[in-house]
Structures are given as structure tokens and as C-alpha cells.
Design a protein around this motif. Structure first.
Motif, short mmCIF file in Angstrom:
data_model
loop_
_atom_site.label_atom_id
_atom_site.label_comp_id
_atom_site.label_asym_id
_atom_site.label_seq_id
_atom_site.Cartn_x
_atom_site.Cartn_y
_atom_site.Cartn_z
N ARG A 286 78.34 -7.07 49.53
CA ARG A 286 79.05 -5.93 48.99
C ARG A 286 78.88 -4.70 49.88
O ARG A 286 79.83 -3.97 50.13
N SER A 287 77.65 -4.48 50.38
CA SER A 287 77.48 -3.27 51.19
C SER A 287 78.23 -3.41 52.52
O SER A 287 78.74 -2.43 53.05
N GLN A 288 78.34 -4.64 53.00
CA GLN A 288 79.14 -4.82 54.21
C GLN A 288 80.61 -4.48 53.93
O GLN A 288 81.25 -3.78 54.72
N LEU A 289 81.08 -4.97 52.79
CA LEU A 289 82.46 -4.70 52.38
C LEU A 289 82.69 -3.19 52.28
O LEU A 289 83.69 -2.65 52.74
N GLU A 290 81.72 -2.52 51.64
CA GLU A 290 81.84 -1.08 51.46
C GLU A 290 81.86 -0.34 52.79
O GLU A 290 82.65 0.58 52.98
N SER A 291 81.00 -0.77 53.71
CA SER A 291 80.98 -0.03 54.98
C SER A 291 82.24 -0.29 55.80
O SER A 291 82.74 0.58 56.48
N GLU A 292 82.82 -1.49 55.63
CA GLU A 292 84.10 -1.76 56.30
C GLU A 292 85.19 -0.83 55.78
O GLU A 292 86.11 -0.45 56.50
N LEU A 293 85.12 -0.55 54.48
CA LEU A 293 86.16 0.28 53.86
C LEU A 293 85.88 1.78 53.98
O LEU A 293 86.74 2.60 53.71
N GLY A 294 84.68 2.14 54.35
CA GLY A 294 84.31 3.56 54.37
C GLY A 294 83.43 3.85 53.18
O GLY A 294 83.72 3.41 52.07
N LEU A 295 82.37 4.60 53.42
CA LEU A 295 81.33 4.80 52.41
C LEU A 295 81.80 5.43 51.11
O LEU A 295 81.31 5.11 50.04
N ASP A 296 82.75 6.32 51.23
CA ASP A 296 83.16 7.06 50.03
C ASP A 296 83.77 6.16 48.96
O ASP A 296 83.99 6.59 47.83
N LEU A 297 84.06 4.93 49.28
CA LEU A 297 84.66 4.04 48.29
C LEU A 297 83.65 3.13 47.60
O LEU A 297 84.02 2.24 46.85
N SER A 298 82.36 3.37 47.85
CA SER A 298 81.39 2.40 47.36
C SER A 298 81.36 2.29 45.83
O SER A 298 81.29 1.20 45.28
N ASP A 299 81.43 3.43 45.14
CA ASP A 299 81.46 3.38 43.67
C ASP A 299 82.68 2.59 43.21
O ASP A 299 82.62 1.80 42.29
N GLY A 300 83.76 2.86 43.90
CA GLY A 300 85.03 2.23 43.55
C GLY A 300 84.95 0.73 43.70
O GLY A 300 85.42 -0.01 42.83
N VAL A 301 84.36 0.25 44.76
CA VAL A 301 84.26 -1.20 44.97
C VAL A 301 83.51 -1.84 43.82
O VAL A 301 83.91 -2.87 43.26
N GLU A 302 82.43 -1.18 43.41
CA GLU A 302 81.65 -1.70 42.29
C GLU A 302 82.51 -1.77 41.01
O GLU A 302 82.51 -2.77 40.30
N SER A 303 83.29 -0.70 40.75
CA SER A 303 84.16 -0.70 39.55
C SER A 303 85.17 -1.83 39.62
O SER A 303 85.44 -2.51 38.62
N VAL A 304 85.75 -2.01 40.80
CA VAL A 304 86.79 -3.03 40.94
C VAL A 304 86.21 -4.42 40.70
O VAL A 304 86.79 -5.24 39.99
#
Ligand SMILES: Nc1ncnc2c1ncn2[C@@H]1O[C@H](COP(=O)(O)OP(=O)(O)OP(=O)(O)O)[C@@H](O)[C@H]1O
Ligand SMILES: [Mg+2]
Lengths: 394, 351
Positions: free
Chosen positions: B275-293
Motif C-alpha cells: 500500500r505504501s508503495q502504491l501511495e508513493s507512486e500516486l503522490g503522498l497527499d493521496l494516502s488517506d484517500g487510498v485507504e478509504s478507497v
């Protein structure tokens, strides 16, 4: 949005009447409130349920006991990992049994009572007369409250087509037995003529002509006989309906309205709350049930979802290289990323609508606005009810 | 088709196997349903009776049929699903070839008196109707027979070519009441030993019992209470009624998100490192969002799964053809959604 709770209501009231249209989860909510009160506040708490789902009924040990009250054993609490501070009691409303005892109480003598109970129309009337279930629920409530045995009584209301029926039940019941229609209808069959006989002459003639041709005289006579007997209970019923009505207006009583955020139940809930106010009944809370979690409306989620879809191909290639076995196939990964993003989008449309509705509700609701999100699984034991209770209380 | 994996390369989920066998066996049965003259649609309150009724009406009109919808509870829901204002006892065309009539027992009584007893009823029959209403409260079947009578009459007239309908669809009373309603003509016969009403009900009973004409259908959702009501209703209909059963419409079915292989991939996505790899690929500011999704998708999966269990209970208990309709992720329910339902029904019918 600050979430409301039932803490205050449970602490200050003795009777909670849980209303709402069918299918919104009234029964589960009522049981959860009682459980919450018994385990948080203490005292003797009774929930009177109507028509519970099978699993819920067995969770509460309701299968065997029927109309009389029974206590949920402490062991059941322990199994669910709960420590009760008070006692939780449950009763189920058995319409037939309740009606029978009502007739026995109000009939002038044993002979009339047995005539009523054995009339072939009796079952039909008692089970189908629109307000009869509501009336019985209130009768029972009154009866139990009068014993003073419980600190808090939570009552689930019958699945009426219209929640208002419940409010009008005592009045309608009295009207039903005392009404001019009933007198008129039974007039030609009353002994002794007099006023009744005159009524036949000018008022009921056209009706009897028509009714006779449609239904036949014998049938009409059966109906009339039944009503005549039933009418003998009039005074008892009216007096009772009045005290029951007074109890509903009592300061110790409050109404809790349950709804989902779907258009039909919500419309009904709004009308019902309006009627409560108009008739000066207190509305303690509006409980929105089975809503989607608020995380679906988060801005960040929408952005992330869109980004997952837009970048699915590139991300999938990266994931396939992580060395995690389940992610080795990038085609699968890509589909999963898209699906996850799309699914979020789907649910957030519904969640956004729900959030708007809740803001609107907050603006006009008198009491607390309490939200219970959709739980993953069905409620089939006390821990499921406890999970609901966690959302109802702070 | 809905809820089924879309290709042979996917493994089947256990819950998917639930549908498998019935499918081919029931296939030829389904279009038969659309050849009937009278479809009665019932189900627990709020499950989507009106939605299914409107969708069926639209589908039938697509197929060139002239349809009459009878709305028994007269709440105006059917008209609104065609974005048309509420209608009354006189049929109104709300969409090409779809007419709607709202049931009104007083109007039905007036029509009955006029047609059957040759009693001319001028103006209001207020007092008579009120007394009748009252008698109807007490007498099993009296009021219901007016409802069923009107419906059966429209069907009979249409078969005889005197009314313009190819199909009458009834948005009927909820499960609790529909047995009493459909059983009314029989109940009257038991109560009234002689008299004109008795003979009047015989033809209704015959029409309702004819499998070439009539089918009683149940709408449900894959939830506990609606499913158990459906099971009860089917059993009651079989033992208490002489009305042929048609199909069960399972409404608000959530989409199956993943095949088995996809689900393992999905689970792996939630792992901390991935998940953290996914988040860093997308840009850090989306990390909360990735978790929600991700948690949103997890909820969708568990919701679907608990519903699948109810469906398997339903299939085990009820051996009727089942038609599945998707959950509609929309804000409003007008003509467009009715179209979606009609198209989904069309696919389920194999058209
Ligand atoms: N497949 C679906 N997906 C999403 N929402 C749906 C679906 N089917 C129905 N609904 C919504 O659920 C609600 C109830 O639907 P509908 O009015 O068709 O039910 P009903 O069984 O006729 O209800 P009632 O018993 O009150 O007449 C409506 O708001 C409708 O828009
Ligand atoms: Mg409806």
C-alpha cells in the motif's frame, strides 16, 4: 457533523416508542437500545418486540417464551463479551393472545365473551382491522408500565403501512366501537325497535337493499350479531383508550423515529415527525439506519479513486514487480485497481446523497439525529446488537 | 449476466456456483412469463415492487405489448417512475403503450354495481361506500374482491378483445396482504352460501387459477427479512391459493467485484508495504484517500458476501425461476432508471 446520541433520552425517559416504516430496522434498533441501556445505564430494561427476524429472536431467546416477559441471561451477555450493569428483559407481542385477554377483560359476562371469541368473524376482525395491532401494542405497553416493574420500556411498533396509525389507534378504536356507523349497521338487528327501528326506516334502507343483493341476508345478520356483542365492550374500551392515550402524552414517554435514507421511508419519517409535533407528542430522536460510512464522501477518497483508475496500467506494472506472488500478473492488478476505483465512485454517489439528506434533517429535527451505518453482517446475536448500540450511545 | 464471472479464465467463487445449474434449466421458462395476460407483483414493503413493475411494463411495451399497470396501493409510485403526475381510477397512458390505473375501492364498487347489478348509481355513493367500507373491515374478502374484481375484469375484457391490453401488471399489496387479496373470491364463496356475489366470484377464481393467464411473482432483496418473507409467501401461496406462481425477482443485487484471482490481488494490495508503495507512486497527499478507497471496496465485498448467503437460503427453499436486478447507484429514480431496470430484465429473460 457531530453525531447525536441517545444517552440523554435513555437517562430521562421511561418509555421509548420506536416508530418508522417497514424494513428500516425498527426491531433491531429497539433491541439495541434496550441492550445499550441495560449494559450502560443499568436498571431493569424491557424491550417488547414485534415480528423479529428469526436470528434476532433466537439471539434474544425469544423462541419459546412468546407473550410473557423473560430475562436474557447474564451468560448470554458474557458470551458476547459484555458486562451487564442492569437486567435485560424481552417480550414478544402475540396479537391473538392479547386480543383474547382483552375480550375476556372487557366483555360484560362470560357468555358474551365466548360468543365473541367463537364467532367466525372474530379472528378476521382482530387480525385485519387496521388499527388493531397498534392498539394491542399500546394496551400491552400500558399494562406493563402500570406494574412499575421496569425502569425503561422500549417498544417496537407493528409494521403499519402508515406510522400515523399508531398515534391514532386509541382514538380510532374508541370511535370504532362508539361510532354512528356501527349503530346504524346493527340497528335493524337490535331487539326492541324504538330508535333503532326508525333508523332502519329512513336511513339504512338503500344500503340494505344493495347489501342484501350483494352479500345475502344471512351474512349481514352474522356480521351484525358479532358487532352487537362486540359493542357490549364499548365502555371498557373507551375508558381504556383514554388512559392509554394519556400515557403517550406523558413526560416520561418519547418517540424515536427510525428511517433509512431512501426516499420512501424518509418521506414517511418526515411526515411522521411533523405529525408528532402537531399533536404535541415528544420526538426524542430521529435515527438514520443502514447508511453508508462517511469515508465514502471524503474528498481524498474520490481523488485517490480517480487516480487509481487513470494510472491503473502504470501502477499495475509496478505492482507486478514487487515480488508479491498474488500481484505477479499485471493484467489482474490493473483490473483490480480499476474495479476498486469504480466501486468507490458508485458508492460515493449514494453516500453523497445521504450526507446531503442528513444535513437537511439536522436543520429541522427537534430531538437528536443519530446515525447507524450499515453493518457488514446481519444481526444474529447480542454482540451484533452491541455493535449497533455503540453507534447509538457515546 | 449479473453476478457471474465474465469469462472462462476466471475461477468460480463458491457463491457463484449457486446460480449455475438453475440457469439452463429455467431458461426456456422465463419468456413464457411475458406471454401471460396477468402478472401480479408482490414483495415486502420497500424492496422494489413498483420499480420492478415499472421496468416490466416498459420492457413489455418495448416488445410491442399494450400494457395496463394497476397500482393497488395508489401511492403514485408507478406514474412517478415514468415521470408522470399521479393518475386515478381511469387508465392514463404515462408512456407509449403503458397505461396506469390507481385502485380505488369506492370507484370499483360503483363500477361493480353498475355492471353487475344494473343499479344505476348517480353521483356520489358516499354513504353506501362508507358503510360498505365498514362491512368490508369485518367481512373477509369483501374489499379485496372489489380490487381483484376490477383487475380480473380488465383481464377478461382484454382477452375478449373489449379492452386494449395485451398484458395487465399489478403492483400489488405487500406480502402480508396479497394472499388475502388473491384468495378473496374463494373466501367469499365460503362465507356466502347463496346470492349473486357468489356466482360473480366464480369466473374470477377460474381466471386467477389459469396458468396460461396468470402468474404471481415475488420481488425480494438479498437481505434477511425480505428473503424469509419470500420463502413464507411462496409456501403460503402454494397451500392457500389456487394461483400459479411465476418468478422471483431479486432486486438490488450488488455487483461481484472480483474473481478469486483478483481477490487475492486485492488482499495483497492492502498489505502495509504494497500500500505504501502504491501511495508513493500516486503522490503522498493521496494516502488517506487510498485507504478509504480500499476499505470501501472491502465493505462492498463483505456486503455482497453476506447477501449471497441469503440468496442461497432462498434458492434452497424456493424452486422458482430467479431474475437478478442490479443495485442502481443513482440519486434519483425516474424514466432513466426504469429504462435501466427494463434492460436488465430483458437480459435476464435472455432476450
Ligand atoms: N435496484 C435498485 N437499486 C437501488 N435502489 C432501488 C432499486 N430498486 C428500488 N430502489 C429504490 O428503493 C426504494 C423503494 O423502491 P419501490 O418504490 O420500487 O419499492 P416498493 O416495493 O414498491 O415499495 P412499497 O412497498 O413502499 O410500495 C425507492 O427509493 C427506489 O428508488
Ligand atoms: Mg410501491
Amino acid at each position: 457533523m457531530t453525531a447525536g446520541s441517545l444517552d440523554g433520552v435513555v437517562a430521562s425517559k421511561e418509555i421509548l416508542i420506536v416508530c418508522g416504516s417497514g424494513g428500516v430496522g425498527k426491531t433491531s434498533i429497539a433491541a439495541a437500545i434496550a441492550l445499550g441501556a441495560a449494559s450502560r445505564v443499568g436498571g431493569k430494561v424491557l424491550v417488547i418486540t414485534i415480528d423479529p427476524a428469526k436470528q434476532l429472536a433466537s439471539a434474544l431467546g425469544l423462541e419459546e417464551i412468546g407473550n410473557s416477559e423473560s430475562r436474557v441471561p447474564d451468560s448470554a451477555f458474557k458470551e458476547a463479551g459484555l458486562t451487564p450493569r442492569g437486567e435485560l428483559w424481552v417480550a414478544m407481542l402475540d396479537m391473538k393472545e392479547s386480543w383474547d385477554s382483552l375480550v375476556l377483560r372487557h366483555a360484560p359476562d362470560a357468555e358474551t365473551a365466548s360468543k365473541i371469541l367463537n364467532n367466525s368473524l372474530y379472528d378476521n376482525i382482530t387480525s385485519r382491522f387496521v388499527q388493531s395491532h397498534d392498539y394491542i401494542a399500546m394496551e400491552r405497553l400500558f399494562e406493563i408500565h402500570a406494574t412499575g416493574t421496569y425502569d425503561l420500556i422500549v417498544i417496537d411498533t407493528p409494521p403499519t403501512r402508515n406510522a400515523l396509525d399508531f398515534l391514532e389507534a386509541p382514538h380510532r378504536m374508541a370511535e370504532f366501537f362508539g361510532g354512528r356507523l356501527l349503530r346504524w349497521l346493527t340497528a335493524p338487528y337490535r331487539a326492541g325497535g324504538g330508535r333503532g327501528a326508525r333508523l332502519v326506516n329512513f336511513a339504512s334502507k338503500p344500503f340494505y337493499q344493495v347489501a342484501d343483493r350483494i352479500l345475502g341476508t344471512q351474512f349481514l345478520q352474522d356480521i351484525a350479531e358479532f358487532f352487537l356483542n362486540f359493542q357490549s365492550m364499548y365502555d371498557g374500551f373507551v375508558a381504556r383508550a383514554q388512559v392509554v392515550e394519556r400515557l403517550l402524552h406523558d413526560r416520561r414517554t418519547t418517540f424515536l423515529v427510525v428511517t433509512t435514507l431512501e426516499s420512501a421511508p424518509l418521506r414517511e419519517a418526515e411526515i411522521f415527525c411533523g405529525e408528532l409535533t402537531k399533536r404535541e407528542f415528544p420526538c426524542g430522536a430521529l435515527i438514520t439506519n443502514k447508511t453508508l460510512p462517511e469515508s465514502f464522501t471524503a474528498e481524498a477518497g474520490a481523488e485517490a479513486g480517480a487516480a487509481l483508475i487513470a494510472n491503473a496500467h502504470r501502477l499495475a506494472e509496478v505492482l507486478a514487480e514487487t515480488g508479491v506472488e498474488a500481484l505477479a500478473d499485471s493484467a489482474i492488478d490493473e483490473r483490480v485497481l480499476r474495479t476498486v476505483g469504480e466501486s468507490f465512485g458508485n458508492f460515493s454517489v449514494v453516500a453523497a446523497r445521504e450526507a446531503e439528506l442528513r444535513v437537511e434533517l439536522q436543520a429541522w429535527i427537534e430531538g437528536e439525529l443519530v446515525n447507524v451505518p450499515s453493518l457488514d453482517a446481519d444481526i444474529h446475536d447480542l454482540s451484533g446488537l452491541a455493535e449497533i448500540a455503540d453507534h447509538l450511545f457515546t | 449476466m449479473l453476478g457471474e464471472p465474465d469469462g472462462s479464465e476466471h475461477d468460480l467463487h463458491p457463491e457463484e456456483l449457486l446460480r449455475g445449474d438453475h440457469e439452463t434449466a429455467q431458461e426456456p421458462l422465463l419468456p413464457e412469463l411475458l406471454k401471460k395476460r396477468l402478472l401480479v407483483i408482490t414483495g415486502k414493503g420497500g424492496v422494489g415492487k413498483s420499480t420492478v413493475t415499472a421496468g416490466l411494463a416498459l420492457l413489455a411495451s418495448d416488445l410491442g405489448k399494450r400494457v395496463l399497470v394497476v397500482e393497488v396501493d395508489a401511492k403514485g409510485d408507478i406514474a412517478s417512475k415514468f415521470e408522470h403526475p399521479p393518475v386515478g381510477f381511469v387508465p392514463v397512458e404515462v408512456h407509449p403503450n403503458v397505461s396506469v390505473l390507481a385502485m380505488d375501492t369506492e370507484a370499483s364498487l360503483r363500477e361493480y354495481l353498475r355492471l353487475n347489478l344494473r343499479i344505476p348509481v348517480v353521483g356520489r355513493i358516499g354513504p353506501i361506500a362508507r358503510v360498505f367500507d365498514f362491512v368490508a373491515t369485518a367481512a373477509p374478502g369483501v374489499k379485496e374482491v372489489l380490487t381483484i374484481g376490477k383487475i380480473a375484469w380488465e383481464v377478461r375484457e382484454s382477452i375478449a378483445g373489449r379492452a386494449p391490453w395485451d398484458l395487465v401488471i399489478v403492483d400489488a399489496a405487500a406480502t402480508g396482504h396479497v394472499v388475502a387479496q388473491l384468495g378473496a373470491p374463494d373466501a367469499i364463496k365460503d362465507l356466502v352460501s347463496v346470492g349473486p356475489i357468489r356466482s360473480q366470484t366464480e369466473w374470477m377464481t377460474d381466471l386467477l387459477a389459469d396458468p396460461a393467464i396468470t402468474a404471481l411473482n415475488v420481488v425480494t432483496t438479498p437481505e434477511e427479512m425480505p428473503v424469509s418473507e419470500t420463502i413464507d409467501l411462496v409456501a403460503r401461496a402454494r397451500s392457500e391459493l389456487d394461483v400459479p406462481l411465476g418468478a422471483v425477482f431479486v432486486n438490488r443485487v450488488l455487483p461481484e467485484l472480483f474473481t478469486r484471482a483478483e481477490e487475492s490481488a486485492f488482499e495483497a494490495l492492502s498489505g502495509e508495504a504494497v500500500r505504501s508503495q502504491l501511495e508513493s507512486e500516486l503522490g503522498l497527499d493521496l494516502s488517506d484517500g487510498v485507504e478509504s478507497v480500499l476499505s470501501g471496496a472491502r465493505l462492498a465485498v463483505t456486503m455482497r458476501r453476506s447477501r449471497a448467503e441469503h440468496l442461497s437460503d432462498l434458492r434452497a427453499a424456493v424452486d422458482l425461476p430467479m431474475l437478478y436486478l442490479p443495485y442502481l447507484f443513482t440519486r434519483s429514480h425516474g424514466v432513466r432508471e426504469t429504462r435501466v431496470v427494463a434492460d436488465a430484465l430483458s437480459a435476464e429473460f435472455g432476450l
